[in-house]
Write an enzyme that holds these catalytic residues in place. Structure first.
Site, PDB file in Angstrom:
ATOM      1  N   CYS A  23       0.848  -1.193   0.000  1.00 35.25           N
ATOM      2  CA  CYS A  23       0.000   0.000   0.000  1.00 35.25           C
ATOM      3  C   CYS A  23       0.879   1.236   0.000  1.00 35.25           C
ATOM      4  O   CYS A  23       1.893   1.278   0.704  1.00 35.25           O
ATOM      5  CB  CYS A  23      -0.830  -0.057   1.266  1.00 35.25           C
ATOM      6  SG  CYS A  23      -1.516   1.492   1.732  1.00 35.25           S
TER       7      CYS A  23
ATOM      8  N   THR B 111      -0.713   4.407   0.173  1.00 33.35           N
ATOM      9  CA  THR B 111      -1.638   5.488   0.533  1.00 33.35           C
ATOM     10  C   THR B 111      -0.964   6.550   1.410  1.00 33.35           C
ATOM     11  O   THR B 111      -1.153   7.753   1.219  1.00 33.35           O
ATOM     12  CB  THR B 111      -2.870   4.902   1.265  1.00 33.35           C
ATOM     13  OG1 THR B 111      -3.574   4.097   0.328  1.00 33.35           O
ATOM     14  CG2 THR B 111      -3.780   5.977   1.808  1.00 33.35           C
TER      15      THR B 111
ATOM     16  N   GLU C 125      -2.242   3.876  -5.662  1.00 30.68           N
ATOM     17  CA  GLU C 125      -1.993   3.840  -4.209  1.00 30.68           C
ATOM     18  C   GLU C 125      -1.561   2.450  -3.770  1.00 30.68           C
ATOM     19  O   GLU C 125      -1.874   2.001  -2.670  1.00 30.68           O
ATOM     20  CB  GLU C 125      -3.219   4.338  -3.439  1.00 30.68           C
ATOM     21  CG  GLU C 125      -3.367   5.841  -3.543  1.00 30.68           C
ATOM     22  CD  GLU C 125      -4.459   6.434  -2.662  1.00 30.68           C
ATOM     23  OE1 GLU C 125      -4.846   5.815  -1.668  1.00 30.68           O
ATOM     24  OE2 GLU C 125      -4.908   7.544  -3.000  1.00 30.68           O
ATOM     25  N   GLY C 126      -0.878   1.783  -4.689  1.00 36.83           N
ATOM     26  CA  GLY C 126      -0.357   0.470  -4.329  1.00 36.83           C
ATOM     27  C   GLY C 126       0.871   0.192  -5.165  1.00 36.83           C
ATOM     28  O   GLY C 126       1.092   0.818  -6.199  1.00 36.83           O
TER      29      GLY C 126
HETATM   30  P1  5GP Z   1      -0.923  -6.822   4.091  1.00 42.37           P
HETATM   31  O1  5GP Z   1      -1.431  -8.013   4.850  1.00 42.37           O
HETATM   32  O2  5GP Z   1      -0.365  -7.208   2.762  1.00 42.37           O
HETATM   33  O3  5GP Z   1      -0.002  -5.973   4.889  1.00 42.37           O
HETATM   34  O4  5GP Z   1      -2.194  -5.905   3.819  1.00 42.37           O
HETATM   35  C1  5GP Z   1      -3.320  -6.359   3.123  1.00 42.37           C
HETATM   36  C2  5GP Z   1      -4.332  -5.234   2.998  1.00 42.37           C
HETATM   37  O5  5GP Z   1      -3.789  -4.128   2.266  1.00 42.37           O
HETATM   38  C3  5GP Z   1      -5.579  -5.593   2.200  1.00 42.37           C
HETATM   39  O6  5GP Z   1      -6.479  -6.388   2.900  1.00 42.37           O
HETATM   40  C4  5GP Z   1      -6.125  -4.212   1.861  1.00 42.37           C
HETATM   41  O7  5GP Z   1      -6.870  -3.662   2.901  1.00 42.37           O
HETATM   42  C5  5GP Z   1      -4.868  -3.381   1.698  1.00 42.37           C
HETATM   43  N1  5GP Z   1      -4.548  -3.146   0.273  1.00 42.37           N
HETATM   44  C6  5GP Z   1      -4.522  -4.022  -0.739  1.00 42.37           C
HETATM   45  N2  5GP Z   1      -4.175  -3.430  -1.904  1.00 42.37           N
HETATM   46  C7  5GP Z   1      -3.984  -2.130  -1.617  1.00 42.37           C
HETATM   47  C8  5GP Z   1      -3.618  -0.986  -2.412  1.00 42.37           C
HETATM   48  O8  5GP Z   1      -3.355  -1.054  -3.605  1.00 42.37           O
HETATM   49  N3  5GP Z   1      -3.566   0.194  -1.742  1.00 42.37           N
HETATM   50  C9  5GP Z   1      -3.856   0.290  -0.413  1.00 42.37           C
HETATM   51  N4  5GP Z   1      -3.807   1.493   0.143  1.00 42.37           N
HETATM   52  N5  5GP Z   1      -4.154  -0.755   0.354  1.00 42.37           N
HETATM   53  C10 5GP Z   1      -4.232  -1.951  -0.243  1.00 42.37           C
END
Ligand code: 5GP
Length: 382
Positions: free
Chosen positions: A194, A196, A322-323
């Protein structure tokens, strides 16, 4: 403008203090949890029990390479939940949910468009009782129309458990629950892929978000998911210890066969020399640099350029990505990763003196720390 001076924490800022415990083995720890849902009206005799959910409250995220049908089938066997990606068509979902799949551990996911609502109507009707959970998530759960949309879905589908998000504060958690959500998804910006926080400067340290949202939700009889930011089993344990009812994982479940991504092989020249190399059947008594082979799988955020290009033909001109897109090591079947993860959480429970996962948050004292582990050999891992 004002500054909130309260210290807000991430998983990396705390450790769980060990306590005296009567538990002698991890085997004695139960990771199953039972939940009933605040707004959901059971429609099946199987649900008219003391609990409406029983399982290990870990969720695979609705991301490409994670929230797939295969992942759901595999994790479901262990009582672990999957939120499917939004991009499956109504036909695919009807076939999946209509096929006698164990509906206790799978949600379909939608956004807030009219088309998404119509898809939910079609799948609910077509799956003939096979659909129990819907995950409604948008990047910014604070927009007014989101709560209204949750209310619309609640009114139309009393027999669905509604997961809604993402938010990071108590008052918005309450707002979504009061509008019909059963489980609120918590996390803005902590995710592994992410960006963001980089693109917008918006976010909330995840451990504090989980603690505050859990407190708000539990006061109303609702539940929360700690979504994003877990990098290791210890982080997942900290999320549960902070009061999360469920923990959602993207990156930690990426790179497995069940995610369906293409396995990419890369070759690296090492500093080692191999003494003998066979060439055209002749032994060459020369030393050659050793080549190492590593396998990877592509993993990307669902708001990244990669996801937008794949699913929508590119980013719209008023949006920025944002990713990010990364290569994660290929890790084979997800079963081994899950075993490692559950073993870690069981161990946390024995250290904290919690016989069940439910007791973990009550048994936990967090200690603020400046260094959570010794990383001196971290890059030497084989
Ligand atoms: P991780 O377990 O990989 O740290 O986080 C997973 C979470 O990241 C997902 O469930 C979702 O809420 C968030 N997420 C997934 N894709 C994106 C993205 O492209 N941008 C943002 N801001 N958050 C994402």
């Amino acid at each position: 403008m004002r500054i909130d001076q309260d210290v807000k924490l991430d998983y990396k800022d705390v450790l769980i203090r060990p306590k005296r415990s009567t538990l002698s083995s991890r085997k004695e720890v139960s990771l199953d949890r039972d939940f009933t849902f605040r707004n959901y009206v059971p429609d099946f005799p199987e649900n008219v029990k003391d609990y409406q959910y029983r399982g290990v409250p870990i969720m695979a995220a609705n991301m490409d390479g994670v929230g797939t049908f295969k992942m759901a089938s595999e994790l479901g066997k262990q009582g672990i939940f999957t939120c499917l990606v939004k991009t499956y068509t109504a036909e695919q979902l009807i076939e999946f949910f209509g096929n006698g799949i164990d509906r206790r551990y799978v949600a379909m996911s939608i956004g807030t468009s009219e088309a998404d609502f119509n898809k939910l109507v079609a799948v609910y009707a077509g799956a003939a009782g096979g659909l129990k959970y819907v995950c409604m998530d948008i990047a910014n759960g604070y927009s007014e129309h989101f709560a209204q949309h949750v209310r619309k879905v609640r009114e139309a589908f009393p027999h669905l458990v509604i997961i809604a998000g993402n938010v990071v504060t108590g008052e918005m958690t309450e707002e979504l629950i009061l509008n019909g959500a059963d489980i609120v998804k918590v996390g803005i910006g902590p995710g592994s892929v992410c960006t963001t926080r980089i693109q917008t400067g918006v976010g909330y340290p995840q451990l504090s978000a989980v603690m505050e949202c859990a407190d708000a939700a539990h006061g109303l009889g609702g539940h929360i998911i700690a979504d994003g930011g877990c990098t290791c089993p210890g982080d997942v344990a900290k999320a549960f210890a902070a009061g999360a009812d469920f923990v959602m994982l993207g990156g930690m479940l990426a790179g497995h066969d069940e995610g369906g991504g293409e396995v990419i092989t890369k070759y690296y020249l090492t500093n080692e020399l191999e003494p003998i190399q066979k060439m055209s059947g002749i032994d060459m008594m020369r030393e050659f640099p050793k080549v190492e082979e590593k396998q990877f799988v592509r993993f990307y955020g669902m708001s990244s350029d990669a996801a937008n290009t794949k699913h929508f033909g590119g980013l719209k001109d008023y949006r920025s990505s944002e990713g990010r897109e990364v290569l994660v090591p290929y890790r084979g079947s997800v079963g081994i990763t899950v075993q490692d993860l559950l073993g870690g959480i069981r161990s946390t429970c024995t250290y904290a003196g919690a016989k069940t996962l439910k007791q973990l948050s009550k048994c936990t004292t967090f200690i603020r720390c400046t260094q959570q582990f010794n990383g001196v050999y971290a890059s030497n891992d084989k």
